[in-house]
Design an enzyme around this catalytic site. Structure first.
Site, PDB file in Angstrom:
ATOM      1  N   ASP A 153      49.899  36.945  29.808  1.00 50.73           N
ATOM      2  CA  ASP A 153      48.571  37.434  30.668  1.00 50.73           C
ATOM      3  C   ASP A 153      49.132  39.209  30.161  1.00 50.73           C
ATOM      4  O   ASP A 153      48.385  39.477  31.565  1.00 50.73           O
ATOM      5  CB  ASP A 153      48.560  36.931  32.066  1.00 50.73           C
ATOM      6  CG  ASP A 153      47.717  37.411  32.557  1.00 50.73           C
ATOM      7  OD1 ASP A 153      46.823  37.813  31.747  1.00 50.73           O
ATOM      8  OD2 ASP A 153      47.497  36.825  34.183  1.00 50.73           O
ATOM      9  N   CYS A 174      42.133  38.556  30.633  1.00 54.97           N
ATOM     10  CA  CYS A 174      40.636  40.025  31.100  1.00 54.97           C
ATOM     11  C   CYS A 174      39.891  40.028  30.291  1.00 54.97           C
ATOM     12  O   CYS A 174      38.920  40.620  31.051  1.00 54.97           O
ATOM     13  CB  CYS A 174      41.222  40.083  32.305  1.00 54.97           C
ATOM     14  SG  CYS A 174      42.210  41.637  31.406  1.00 54.97           S
ATOM     15  N   CYS A 193      21.764  44.815  46.003  1.00 57.08           N
ATOM     16  CA  CYS A 193      22.282  45.766  46.106  1.00 57.08           C
ATOM     17  C   CYS A 193      21.598  47.335  46.052  1.00 57.08           C
ATOM     18  O   CYS A 193      21.141  47.020  44.969  1.00 57.08           O
ATOM     19  CB  CYS A 193      23.637  46.117  45.024  1.00 57.08           C
ATOM     20  SG  CYS A 193      24.946  47.909  44.804  1.00 57.08           S
ATOM     21  N   CYS A 238      26.229  53.211  41.152  1.00 56.69           N
ATOM     22  CA  CYS A 238      27.604  53.412  40.500  1.00 56.69           C
ATOM     23  C   CYS A 238      28.196  52.607  38.896  1.00 56.69           C
ATOM     24  O   CYS A 238      28.534  53.300  38.501  1.00 56.69           O
ATOM     25  CB  CYS A 238      27.637  52.933  41.666  1.00 56.69           C
ATOM     26  SG  CYS A 238      29.211  51.325  41.588  1.00 56.69           S
ATOM     27  N   CYS A 243      29.601  48.505  50.330  1.00 58.78           N
ATOM     28  CA  CYS A 243      29.047  47.705  48.779  1.00 58.78           C
ATOM     29  C   CYS A 243      29.485  46.668  48.921  1.00 58.78           C
ATOM     30  O   CYS A 243      29.922  45.966  49.946  1.00 58.78           O
ATOM     31  CB  CYS A 243      30.558  48.358  48.291  1.00 58.78           C
ATOM     32  SG  CYS A 243      30.788  46.816  46.798  1.00 58.78           S
ATOM     33  N   GLU A 299      57.709  42.370  32.905  1.00 61.86           N
ATOM     34  CA  GLU A 299      56.910  42.491  32.947  1.00 61.86           C
ATOM     35  C   GLU A 299      57.502  44.525  32.727  1.00 61.86           C
ATOM     36  O   GLU A 299      59.085  44.839  33.152  1.00 61.86           O
ATOM     37  CB  GLU A 299      56.792  43.017  34.404  1.00 61.86           C
ATOM     38  CG  GLU A 299      56.345  43.209  35.714  1.00 61.86           C
ATOM     39  CD  GLU A 299      55.074  44.413  34.758  1.00 61.86           C
ATOM     40  OE1 GLU A 299      53.708  42.540  34.735  1.00 61.86           O
ATOM     41  OE2 GLU A 299      54.037  44.845  34.755  1.00 61.86           O
ATOM     42  N   TYR A 337      54.277  39.478  31.202  1.00 66.52           N
ATOM     43  CA  TYR A 337      52.631  39.856  31.351  1.00 66.52           C
ATOM     44  C   TYR A 337      52.724  39.447  32.505  1.00 66.52           C
ATOM     45  O   TYR A 337      52.058  39.357  33.033  1.00 66.52           O
ATOM     46  CB  TYR A 337      52.081  40.339  30.444  1.00 66.52           C
ATOM     47  CG  TYR A 337      51.715  40.468  29.215  1.00 66.52           C
ATOM     48  CD1 TYR A 337      51.452  42.196  28.747  1.00 66.52           C
ATOM     49  CD2 TYR A 337      52.168  39.549  28.548  1.00 66.52           C
ATOM     50  CE1 TYR A 337      51.670  42.449  27.475  1.00 66.52           C
ATOM     51  CE2 TYR A 337      52.113  40.037  27.191  1.00 66.52           C
ATOM     52  CZ  TYR A 337      51.811  41.189  26.790  1.00 66.52           C
ATOM     53  OH  TYR A 337      51.625  41.407  25.550  1.00 66.52           O
ATOM     54  N   GLN A 363      46.145  40.362  41.223  1.00 71.53           N
ATOM     55  CA  GLN A 363      44.610  39.365  40.949  1.00 71.53           C
ATOM     56  C   GLN A 363      44.242  39.710  42.528  1.00 71.53           C
ATOM     57  O   GLN A 363      44.203  40.098  43.777  1.00 71.53           O
ATOM     58  CB  GLN A 363      44.903  38.189  40.691  1.00 71.53           C
ATOM     59  CG  GLN A 363      45.814  37.790  39.687  1.00 71.53           C
ATOM     60  CD  GLN A 363      45.050  37.461  38.735  1.00 71.53           C
ATOM     61  OE1 GLN A 363      44.115  38.083  38.469  1.00 71.53           O
ATOM     62  NE2 GLN A 363      45.879  37.484  36.994  1.00 71.53           N
TER      63      GLN A 363
HETATM   64  N1  SAH Z   1      50.728  37.795  35.479  1.00 66.48           N
HETATM   65  C1  SAH Z   1      49.804  38.627  36.551  1.00 66.48           C
HETATM   66  C2  SAH Z   1      49.792  40.203  36.053  1.00 66.48           C
HETATM   67  C3  SAH Z   1      48.554  40.140  35.055  1.00 66.48           C
HETATM   68  S1  SAH Z   1      48.265  41.851  34.440  1.00 66.48           S
HETATM   69  C4  SAH Z   1      49.251  38.405  37.638  1.00 66.48           C
HETATM   70  O1  SAH Z   1      48.612  37.156  37.739  1.00 66.48           O
HETATM   71  O2  SAH Z   1      49.082  38.296  38.607  1.00 66.48           O
HETATM   72  C5  SAH Z   1      48.778  41.726  33.752  1.00 66.48           C
HETATM   73  C6  SAH Z   1      50.584  42.601  33.467  1.00 66.48           C
HETATM   74  O3  SAH Z   1      51.018  43.039  32.347  1.00 66.48           O
HETATM   75  C7  SAH Z   1      50.507  44.025  34.702  1.00 66.48           C
HETATM   76  O4  SAH Z   1      51.303  43.693  35.570  1.00 66.48           O
HETATM   77  C8  SAH Z   1      50.339  45.255  33.602  1.00 66.48           C
HETATM   78  O5  SAH Z   1      51.424  45.810  34.636  1.00 66.48           O
HETATM   79  C9  SAH Z   1      52.031  44.033  32.380  1.00 66.48           C
HETATM   80  N2  SAH Z   1      52.062  44.729  31.679  1.00 66.48           N
HETATM   81  C10 SAH Z   1      51.323  45.913  30.711  1.00 66.48           C
HETATM   82  N3  SAH Z   1      51.264  46.092  29.464  1.00 66.48           N
HETATM   83  C11 SAH Z   1      52.730  45.672  29.603  1.00 66.48           C
HETATM   84  C12 SAH Z   1      53.689  45.581  28.141  1.00 66.48           C
HETATM   85  N4  SAH Z   1      52.998  45.754  27.565  1.00 66.48           N
HETATM   86  N5  SAH Z   1      54.424  44.956  28.602  1.00 66.48           N
HETATM   87  C13 SAH Z   1      54.938  43.837  29.648  1.00 66.48           C
HETATM   88  N6  SAH Z   1      54.321  43.991  30.977  1.00 66.48           N
HETATM   89  C14 SAH Z   1      52.210  44.849  30.473  1.00 66.48           C
END
Ligand code: SAH
Length: 376
Positions: free
Chosen positions: A303, A330, A3, A9, A81, A255, A234, A205
């Site tokens: 998550d 992550c 790259c 960047c 990119c 969520e 989450y 994702q």
């Molecule tokens: N498990 C899902 C999303 C993971 S990302 C997947 O694999 O696609 C994390 C997620 O947590 C996001 O959607 C975000 O909006 C949510 N989030 C962030 N803070 C939060 C909270 N305090 N309570 C509930 N959800 C939350």
């Protein structure tokens, strides 16, 4: 592949490092964070390029577009990119030529003047559908009809175009003020044999191929029985919970983001999954309520975003006493902190599984299974 823009960047810290070496480095760094656990080698990609299904670019007054330079708001012009697919490039360069043609007013951050702030492209790679989000300072986009018509004609994968109105001077790109200019305001993708509706502000994702492997691992670690109740905290648009719903009695997803929650409800309907329900709440608040009611829960999937979870969340786990917690992260730094809190309440991990969701960057996705430690 090399790259020539990455130095400026700064998004891909590892782009000029051999890919295998990147994976080794990520594994070693995680091993340092989890010194007492068995950290497995990173599951990489065969073709670690063009994997990002989402990009946000800004334009400058010369109609050049790109990402911001690291730690600044200077745009680094990015024609090509390595992380985005051909279609994304094609759409971005068409948008660029339309902006030029219509002399689009580009937002000037310093003067806080102008109209168009950002362009977000989101691709559903399985269905080859694209969502374009134009982020502007005003809801009045003169000539939007022609703009949309021309864009869709040139790039037929564009199934929807949304105008997001963000008047505020903030680094948060999207506001919650949205207007659909073309299509339905969302795109549909296929993942793990299910269909998902994804709207502009929902989390999805960014690496489809690696996401499939990650979710398969979550399912394997959960190894749930038909009579189990599983929490998917989450949960975003409900992807993980729905992919494990065939192996348990009920999934409850929680969520915070309202749009993602609404997408999750629709997704369950669209896939005819009737043993999953969703709650629009803060995950910690929800867990505290579950604990207060002493609800019966067999397993918990969590998550959280990079900031990790909370002590209160984990204390509620202590009350609920699930057999298993599968923690997807992550950001291993915050996950390592949270695992210490889990240890205090008697839940321990032994293995860390790593997935390279973000090749060429310093990031990695980690999955651990936590189980109750038996005392004697
Ligand atoms: N498990 C899902 C999303 C993971 S990302 C997947 O694999 O696609 C994390 C997620 O947590 C996001 O959607 C975000 O909006 C949510 N989030 C962030 N803070 C939060 C909270 N305090 N309570 C509930 N959800 C939350």
């Amino acid at each position: 592949m090399k790259c020539d823009i990455s130095k400026r960047c700064g998004s891909c810290q590892y782009i000029n490092m051999d890919y295998h070496q990147q994976l080794v480095k990520k594994q070693e760094e995680c091993q340092k964070l989890f010194p007492h656990l068995n950290v497995h080698s990173v599951e990489g990609m065969d073709h670690p390029y063009e994997y990002r299904n989402k990009v946000i670019v800004a334009f400058n007054q010369k109609y050049e577009y790109g990402l911001y330079e690291e730690s600044s708001h200077k745009i680094v012009p990015t024609q090509k990119c390595l992380l985005h697919d051909e279609e994304t490039h094609k759409i971005l360069s068409k948008i660029q030529s339309l902006f030029r043609k219509y002399r689009m007013s580009i937002y000037d951050e310093k003067k806080n003047r102008g109209f168009m702030k950002h362009v977000l492209i989101r691709r559903a790679v399985s269905t080859n559908q694209t969502l374009v989000v134009l982020v502007a300072t005003d809801g009045m986009f003169k000539g939007s009809k022609n703009f949309c018509q021309e864009l869709v004609k040139a790039c037929p994968t564009v199934k929807s175009i949304v105008l997001n109105v963000n008047k505020r001077q903030t680094s948060v790109v999207l506001s919650d003020n949205e207007k659909v200019l073309y299509g339905k305001g969302f795109i549909v993708d296929e993942l793990c044999g299910l269909t998902f509706k994804i709207s502009a502000r929902s989390f999805y994702q960014i690496n489809h191929e690696q996401c499939v492997k990650l979710y398969a691992k979550v399912k394997e670690l959960l190894n749930s029985q038909k009579d189990e109740i599983i929490l998917d905290t989450y949960c975003g648009i409900g992807t993980i919970g729905m992919s494990v719903a065939d192996k348990c009695q009920e999934v409850i997803g929680v969520e915070l983001n309202k749009d993602a929650y609404k997408d999750a409800l629709n997704n369950a309907k669209m896939n005819h999954i009737d043993n999953v329900r969703f709650i629009n709440d803060d995950a910690t608040e929800f867990m505290i309520q579950m604990a207060n009611k002493h609800q019966s829960v067999d397993s918990i999937i969590m998550d959280p975003p990079r900031a990790g979870s909370t002590k209160e969340f984990i204390h509620s786990v202590k009350v609920l006493q699930p057999k298993k917690v599968v923690y997807v992260s992550c950001d291993p730094t915050t996950q390592a902190r949270d695992l210490k809190w889990f240890k205090e309440i008697g839940y321990q991990a032994s293995d860390v599984y790593l997935y390279d969701m973000f090749p060429h960057t310093g990031h990695v996705e980690c999955v651990v299974l936590l189980t109750k430690v038996h005392n004697g």
